[in-house]
Design a protein around this motif. Structure first.
Motif, PDB file in Angstrom:
ATOM      1  N   LEU A 153      22.912  -8.045 -37.987  1.00  0.00           N
ATOM      2  CA  LEU A 153      21.685  -7.376 -38.440  1.00  0.00           C
ATOM      3  C   LEU A 153      21.148  -8.050 -39.692  1.00  0.00           C
ATOM      4  O   LEU A 153      19.930  -8.264 -39.831  1.00  0.00           O
ATOM      5  CB  LEU A 153      21.954  -5.891 -38.713  1.00  0.00           C
ATOM      6  CG  LEU A 153      22.352  -5.018 -37.516  1.00  0.00           C
ATOM      7  CD1 LEU A 153      22.643  -3.594 -37.974  1.00  0.00           C
ATOM      8  CD2 LEU A 153      21.262  -5.019 -36.455  1.00  0.00           C
ATOM      9  N   ASP A 154      22.041  -8.384 -40.618  1.00  0.00           N
ATOM     10  CA  ASP A 154      21.624  -9.062 -41.842  1.00  0.00           C
ATOM     11  C   ASP A 154      21.020 -10.428 -41.518  1.00  0.00           C
ATOM     12  O   ASP A 154      19.969 -10.804 -42.054  1.00  0.00           O
ATOM     13  CB  ASP A 154      22.813  -9.223 -42.789  1.00  0.00           C
ATOM     14  CG  ASP A 154      23.307  -7.898 -43.345  1.00  0.00           C
ATOM     15  OD1 ASP A 154      22.534  -6.923 -43.303  1.00  0.00           O
ATOM     16  OD2 ASP A 154      24.462  -7.846 -43.802  1.00  0.00           O
ATOM     17  N   ALA A 155      21.683 -11.166 -40.642  1.00  0.00           N
ATOM     18  CA  ALA A 155      21.220 -12.512 -40.306  1.00  0.00           C
ATOM     19  C   ALA A 155      19.862 -12.480 -39.608  1.00  0.00           C
ATOM     20  O   ALA A 155      19.052 -13.404 -39.767  1.00  0.00           O
ATOM     21  CB  ALA A 155      22.251 -13.204 -39.423  1.00  0.00           C
ATOM     22  N   LEU A 156      19.609 -11.447 -38.844  1.00  0.00           N
ATOM     23  CA  LEU A 156      18.333 -11.323 -38.119  1.00  0.00           C
ATOM     24  C   LEU A 156      17.227 -10.717 -38.978  1.00  0.00           C
ATOM     25  O   LEU A 156      16.085 -10.590 -38.511  1.00  0.00           O
ATOM     26  CB  LEU A 156      18.534 -10.467 -36.866  1.00  0.00           C
ATOM     27  CG  LEU A 156      19.406 -11.094 -35.766  1.00  0.00           C
ATOM     28  CD1 LEU A 156      19.741 -10.062 -34.705  1.00  0.00           C
ATOM     29  CD2 LEU A 156      18.691 -12.297 -35.141  1.00  0.00           C
ATOM     30  N   GLY A 157      17.531 -10.337 -40.198  1.00  0.00           N
ATOM     31  CA  GLY A 157      16.517  -9.750 -41.081  1.00  0.00           C
ATOM     32  C   GLY A 157      16.007  -8.415 -40.582  1.00  0.00           C
ATOM     33  O   GLY A 157      14.798  -8.116 -40.677  1.00  0.00           O
ATOM     34  N   ALA A 158      16.907  -7.596 -40.072  1.00  0.00           N
ATOM     35  CA  ALA A 158      16.495  -6.313 -39.491  1.00  0.00           C
ATOM     36  C   ALA A 158      15.876  -5.402 -40.539  1.00  0.00           C
ATOM     37  O   ALA A 158      16.457  -5.158 -41.596  1.00  0.00           O
ATOM     38  CB  ALA A 158      17.700  -5.630 -38.849  1.00  0.00           C
ATOM     39  N   GLU A 159      14.668  -4.891 -40.226  1.00  0.00           N
ATOM     40  CA  GLU A 159      14.003  -3.894 -41.068  1.00  0.00           C
ATOM     41  C   GLU A 159      14.132  -2.491 -40.481  1.00  0.00           C
ATOM     42  O   GLU A 159      13.835  -1.507 -41.156  1.00  0.00           O
ATOM     43  CB  GLU A 159      12.528  -4.251 -41.235  1.00  0.00           C
ATOM     44  CG  GLU A 159      12.302  -5.580 -41.937  1.00  0.00           C
ATOM     45  CD  GLU A 159      10.855  -6.013 -41.922  1.00  0.00           C
ATOM     46  OE1 GLU A 159      10.492  -6.894 -42.720  1.00  0.00           O
ATOM     47  OE2 GLU A 159      10.078  -5.469 -41.104  1.00  0.00           O
ATOM     48  N   ALA A 160      14.566  -2.416 -39.227  1.00  0.00           N
ATOM     49  CA  ALA A 160      14.800  -1.133 -38.557  1.00  0.00           C
ATOM     50  C   ALA A 160      15.705  -1.391 -37.367  1.00  0.00           C
ATOM     51  O   ALA A 160      15.691  -2.468 -36.774  1.00  0.00           O
ATOM     52  CB  ALA A 160      13.488  -0.504 -38.097  1.00  0.00           C
ATOM     53  N   VAL A 161      16.486  -0.377 -36.992  1.00  0.00           N
ATOM     54  CA  VAL A 161      17.434  -0.512 -35.888  1.00  0.00           C
ATOM     55  C   VAL A 161      17.206   0.621 -34.893  1.00  0.00           C
ATOM     56  O   VAL A 161      17.147   1.797 -35.270  1.00  0.00           O
ATOM     57  CB  VAL A 161      18.895  -0.483 -36.392  1.00  0.00           C
ATOM     58  CG1 VAL A 161      19.865  -0.515 -35.213  1.00  0.00           C
ATOM     59  CG2 VAL A 161      19.162  -1.650 -37.326  1.00  0.00           C
ATOM     60  N   ALA A 162      17.066   0.249 -33.609  1.00  0.00           N
ATOM     61  CA  ALA A 162      16.995   1.220 -32.522  1.00  0.00           C
ATOM     62  C   ALA A 162      18.326   1.205 -31.789  1.00  0.00           C
ATOM     63  O   ALA A 162      18.839   0.141 -31.440  1.00  0.00           O
ATOM     64  CB  ALA A 162      15.861   0.867 -31.565  1.00  0.00           C
ATOM     65  N   VAL A 163      18.889   2.380 -31.545  1.00  0.00           N
ATOM     66  CA  VAL A 163      20.174   2.499 -30.856  1.00  0.00           C
ATOM     67  C   VAL A 163      19.955   3.292 -29.574  1.00  0.00           C
ATOM     68  O   VAL A 163      19.544   4.456 -29.617  1.00  0.00           O
ATOM     69  CB  VAL A 163      21.225   3.194 -31.743  1.00  0.00           C
ATOM     70  CG1 VAL A 163      22.557   3.294 -30.997  1.00  0.00           C
ATOM     71  CG2 VAL A 163      21.398   2.456 -33.059  1.00  0.00           C
ATOM     72  N   CYS A 164      20.216   2.638 -28.434  1.00  0.00           N
ATOM     73  CA  CYS A 164      20.053   3.310 -27.138  1.00  0.00           C
ATOM     74  C   CYS A 164      21.248   2.945 -26.263  1.00  0.00           C
ATOM     75  O   CYS A 164      21.257   1.911 -25.601  1.00  0.00           O
ATOM     76  CB  CYS A 164      18.744   2.893 -26.476  1.00  0.00           C
ATOM     77  SG  CYS A 164      18.343   3.859 -25.007  1.00  0.00           S
ATOM     78  N   LEU A 165      22.261   3.800 -26.286  1.00  0.00           N
ATOM     79  CA  LEU A 165      23.486   3.565 -25.532  1.00  0.00           C
ATOM     80  C   LEU A 165      23.450   4.333 -24.211  1.00  0.00           C
ATOM     81  O   LEU A 165      22.810   5.394 -24.102  1.00  0.00           O
ATOM     82  CB  LEU A 165      24.704   3.988 -26.352  1.00  0.00           C
ATOM     83  CG  LEU A 165      24.855   3.313 -27.727  1.00  0.00           C
ATOM     84  CD1 LEU A 165      26.135   3.790 -28.405  1.00  0.00           C
ATOM     85  CD2 LEU A 165      24.839   1.788 -27.605  1.00  0.00           C
ATOM     86  N   LEU A 166      24.136   3.806 -23.237  1.00  0.00           N
ATOM     87  CA  LEU A 166      24.117   4.360 -21.891  1.00  0.00           C
ATOM     88  C   LEU A 166      24.591   5.823 -21.886  1.00  0.00           C
ATOM     89  O   LEU A 166      25.626   6.160 -22.460  1.00  0.00           O
ATOM     90  CB  LEU A 166      25.028   3.512 -21.001  1.00  0.00           C
ATOM     91  CG  LEU A 166      24.762   3.531 -19.494  1.00  0.00           C
ATOM     92  CD1 LEU A 166      23.364   3.012 -19.187  1.00  0.00           C
ATOM     93  CD2 LEU A 166      25.811   2.692 -18.774  1.00  0.00           C
ATOM     94  N   HIS A 167      23.782   6.676 -21.236  1.00  0.00           N
ATOM     95  CA  HIS A 167      24.115   8.089 -21.021  1.00  0.00           C
ATOM     96  C   HIS A 167      24.335   8.871 -22.319  1.00  0.00           C
ATOM     97  O   HIS A 167      25.030   9.894 -22.318  1.00  0.00           O
ATOM     98  CB  HIS A 167      25.344   8.232 -20.118  1.00  0.00           C
ATOM     99  CG  HIS A 167      25.168   7.615 -18.763  1.00  0.00           C
ATOM    100  ND1 HIS A 167      24.128   7.933 -17.933  1.00  0.00           N
ATOM    101  CD2 HIS A 167      25.904   6.666 -18.106  1.00  0.00           C
ATOM    102  CE1 HIS A 167      24.214   7.231 -16.819  1.00  0.00           C
ATOM    103  NE2 HIS A 167      25.282   6.441 -16.903  1.00  0.00           N
ATOM    104  N   SER A 168      23.717   8.434 -23.400  1.00  0.00           N
ATOM    105  CA  SER A 168      23.876   9.174 -24.658  1.00  0.00           C
ATOM    106  C   SER A 168      23.137  10.510 -24.640  1.00  0.00           C
ATOM    107  O   SER A 168      23.386  11.362 -25.487  1.00  0.00           O
ATOM    108  CB  SER A 168      23.377   8.325 -25.835  1.00  0.00           C
ATOM    109  OG  SER A 168      22.015   8.008 -25.679  1.00  0.00           O
ATOM    110  N   TYR A 169      22.235  10.700 -23.680  1.00  0.00           N
ATOM    111  CA  TYR A 169      21.564  12.002 -23.575  1.00  0.00           C
ATOM    112  C   TYR A 169      22.543  13.085 -23.141  1.00  0.00           C
ATOM    113  O   TYR A 169      22.322  14.267 -23.389  1.00  0.00           O
ATOM    114  CB  TYR A 169      20.382  11.917 -22.592  1.00  0.00           C
ATOM    115  CG  TYR A 169      20.769  11.560 -21.180  1.00  0.00           C
ATOM    116  CD1 TYR A 169      21.118  12.535 -20.255  1.00  0.00           C
ATOM    117  CD2 TYR A 169      20.789  10.232 -20.768  1.00  0.00           C
ATOM    118  CE1 TYR A 169      21.486  12.206 -18.970  1.00  0.00           C
ATOM    119  CE2 TYR A 169      21.150   9.887 -19.483  1.00  0.00           C
ATOM    120  CZ  TYR A 169      21.499  10.878 -18.591  1.00  0.00           C
ATOM    121  OH  TYR A 169      21.864  10.541 -17.311  1.00  0.00           O
ATOM    122  N   VAL A 170      23.648  12.687 -22.473  1.00  0.00           N
ATOM    123  CA  VAL A 170      24.680  13.649 -22.084  1.00  0.00           C
ATOM    124  C   VAL A 170      25.686  13.845 -23.209  1.00  0.00           C
ATOM    125  O   VAL A 170      26.050  14.967 -23.558  1.00  0.00           O
ATOM    126  CB  VAL A 170      25.409  13.179 -20.802  1.00  0.00           C
ATOM    127  CG1 VAL A 170      26.480  14.205 -20.407  1.00  0.00           C
ATOM    128  CG2 VAL A 170      24.426  12.981 -19.671  1.00  0.00           C
TER     129      VAL A 170
END
Length: 679
Positions: A153-170
């Motif tokens: 994340l640091d190397a890519l210069g991330a200004e925001a992170v989206a997290v979408c893992l499989l079946h996390s709605y359950v």
């Protein structure tokens, strides 16, 4: 809530910032407009509030509540002025965002335009974990890999992170733990979890919504920081709520955490106002059309209810969040007319905006717009635009229309301007027609509610094209979206996807999910300071026939009466798709809780008579193929006894209305001007 008497609603559009001001001491409601400042909309907002205070005689410390509709999120997406983001997905599912749904909208195009993807492949990272569809962990989250992810994340210069893992709605456990670990290492980094913003099935839509939310977090936070910094100026310290896409308002805290809910912030105010007017006028079926400087927004009120959908899109990017159902096209007063190389006249979607604006504004615009056409035909008074606050340039307007449209098409200025309006009205009518036909509705069963600064100049012509026989011009139509916002409530949506058959055996699981949703909804309202007596929680279900790939949102006020829910689903399905099969198996896909915190609403006083003649005089205007001396009426001075026969012009400070030939208008309930077709 504040004890201060002034409540202000603000709708920031592409051209003007509209305000409605309610003084609880006497119930007076007033309207104001000021030019939008695109470089920082908060500048125009504060300027408009200051101007209104000077004009209407209240002080800034007396403002207790500010309800704010904004296009900041929408514009950021359309203009791609977003944060540099990184997507964290379950390892092996990094490309869901780019694979999309394989929907081909341009069937016969050899090289169709690809769907937009807001995060490039090198910034989509796999997380070693795997959750099953039943919520059990097939592969636990590998916490030893997290330091390496943080370094990426640091190397890519991330200004925001989206997290979408499989079946996390359950089961959101992996997402929540991942967020905690990253936040501990990088506390200032904005993180959006799919299980918080859109805990529903369908990986692509959930990923798209989460990414949009993450990329908007720094953008909206920066705007809210600027707004809050200015709120202290001159003792102006109101309680602030922002308008959401679902038509309700939310706190600044929620807006900063879930900015994707603001994507239809401004236009939803107009739909709210339409619902209120439908009730006041006892007109349960309305097509509400909001025509401002840059866009034309169409929403439908059917049976007294504003349509809400569970998924929309912006610039072909799906957003899996509840929002007012609305169709928007690029057609407004600032829409630019041009003649292409084949000699075809087009109007829009390009807009002159507020700067430079139409040629008539005299701010350097050179391309003729819809506003210029109305001015050239005498429908607008160059000395009374915005109540006389802005003088319009008639000579420059006629010269621009002649040079850009008339000469290329060998038409007079009048013919060219009329042609511009004909093309515009055809586009507007097509948007209305599609909004009704796709629901199986007949335009003749509806009245047209026209508002927005430019809407009144086109309403009767569009209605005539559609076969609609009644047009309603509400009071203060130029700021009606702000009026709708003025009477909005705090609304929070929570959802839980769990596919199950709609049968009695599923009721225990259904009731368990609904109990959890109700508890979450009550906690959210309590967190925003809503007292128990002002809370309401409604339940709804997304339902489908077994095997379908889409659902209908079905209210469930009589929960747990499953038979009533099924009957309602079949009726809605037949209405929308012309068929229903009561013997077919039905599934519940997602359960929803709509939590409403009722804000206090002081009663508005009816304005007194203006005490001046309603007929202002006559003005030369081009109608029915020739110049005529047409009556010009003063909207604020009209009484129920006045009868307006078209062609005629009705003026008020922030809007002008064209009553076409074959139409008659009179004042109705709630100060609405109601025009009816004589045909």
């Amino acid at each position: 809530m504040s004890d201060q008497p002034i409540r202000i609603a603000v709708d920031i559009g592409g051209t003007f910032t509209d305000l409605q001001i309610l003084d609880a001491r006497d119930g007076t409601v007033r309207a104001w407009k000021t030019p939008t400042t695109p470089e920082d909309p908060s500048i125009g907002l504060l300027r408009g509030v200051t101007e209104a205070a000077d004009r209407f005689g209240f002080s800034l410390p007396e403002v207790g509540l500010l309800l704010h509709g904004t296009t900041i999120a929408t514009n950021a997406v359309l203009e791609r002025k977003l944060a540099r983001g990184v997507l964290l997905a379950t390892a092996g599912f990094e490309d869901v965002l780019e694979i999309t749904r394989h929907v081909r909208r341009e069937l016969y195009k050899v090289d169709p335009d690809p769907f937009p993807c807001l995060i490039d492949r090198d910034r989509r990272l796999g997380v070693p974990e795997r959750m099953r569809a039943d919520g059990s962990a097939e592969r636990p989250l590998d916490e030893a890999a997290i330091p390496g992810l943080v370094a990426r994340l640091d190397a890519l210069g991330a200004e925001a992170v989206a997290v979408c893992l499989l079946h996390s709605y359950v089961n959101p456990a992996h997402e929540q733990r991942l967020k905690a670990l990253i936040a501990a290492a990088r506390p200032a980094l904005p993180i959006s979890l799919s299980s918080e913003i859109s805990p529903e099935i369908r990986e692509y839509e959930r990923s798209s919504t989460t990414v949009l939310n993450a990329l908007l977090m720094p953008v909206v936070k920066a705007y809210l920081d600027r707004l809050e910094a200015r709120l202290g100026e001159g003792g102006f310290q109101p309680l602030v709520f922002l308008v959401q896409s679902n038509g309700g308002v939310c706190s600044l805290r929620q807006a900063a955490e879930q900015p994707a809910r603001l994507l239809l912030s401004g236009p939803s105010g107009g739909a709210l106002a339409a619902g209120r007017i439908a009730e006041l006028l006892a007109r349960p079926n309305l097509v509400a059309v909001d025509m401002g400087g840059t866009s034309y927004d169409v929403s439908v009120v059917q049976g007294g209810r504003v349509s809400v959908v569970t998924q929309g899109e912006i610039d072909r990017l799906p957003v899996r969040l509840p929002m007012v159902e609305m169709r928007t096209i690029g057609a407004g007063g600032g829409s630019i007319a041009s003649v292409d190389s084949g000699g075809r006249l087009t109007v829009g979607p390009r807009s002159a905006g507020s700067r430079p604006g139409p040629v008539a504004y005299g701010r350097g615009g050179t391309e003729p717009t819809v506003t210029d056409a109305n001015l050239a035909l005498g429908r607008l008074d160059p000395d009374y635009f915005l109540g006389g606050m802005m003088k319009l340039d008639m000579p420059g307007t006629r010269e621009a229309i002649a040079g850009k449209v008339g000469t290329p098409l060998d038409l007079s200025v009048e013919q060219a301007a009329q042609g511009m309006l004909t093309v515009t009205n055809a586009n507007l009518g097509a948007a209305v027609r599609l909004s009704l036909f796709e629901k199986g509705l007949d335009p003749r069963d509806f009245a047209l509610l026209s508002f927005g600064g430019a809407g009144g100049l086109h309403a009767t012509d569009v209605a005539a094209e559609m076969g609609i026989r009644e047009v309603i011009f509400p009071r203060e139509p130029g700021t009606l979206s702000a009026y709708g916002i003025l009477y909005s409530d705090l609304v929070q949506d929570t959802a839980r996807s769990r596919v199950m058959p709609a049968v009695a055996a599923s009721l225990p699981a259904i009731e368990e999910s609904i109990a959890a949703l109700r508890a979450e909804a009550e906690a959210g309202l309590a967190r925003d300071g809503v007292p128990p007596e002002r809370r309401e929680v409604a339940i709804a279900a997304d339902m489908r026939y077994h095997g379908q790939a889409f659902e209908l949102l079905v209210p469930w006020p009589d929960m747990p009466d499953l038979a009533a829910l099924l009957a309602r689903f079949h009726v809605m399905h037949r209405q929308r798709f012309s068929y229903a099969d009561e013997q077919e198996a039905v599934e519940i896909v997602t359960l929803r809780a709509i939590a409403t915190g009722r804000l206090p609403k002081p009663d508005a006083a009816e304005p007194g008579p203006a005490g001046r003649p309603a007929l202002k005089g006559h003005r030369r205007a081009f109608a029915d193929g020739d110049w005529q001396d047409l009556p010009v009426w003063d909207r604020e001075a009209l009484t129920p006894e006045d009868r307006i026969t078209g062609p005629a012009i009705v003026e008020e400070p922030f809007a002008t209305h064209w009553i076409g030939s074959g139409w008659t208008a009179r004042l109705g309930a709630a100060g609405a001007l109601i025009a009816r077709s004589d045909a």
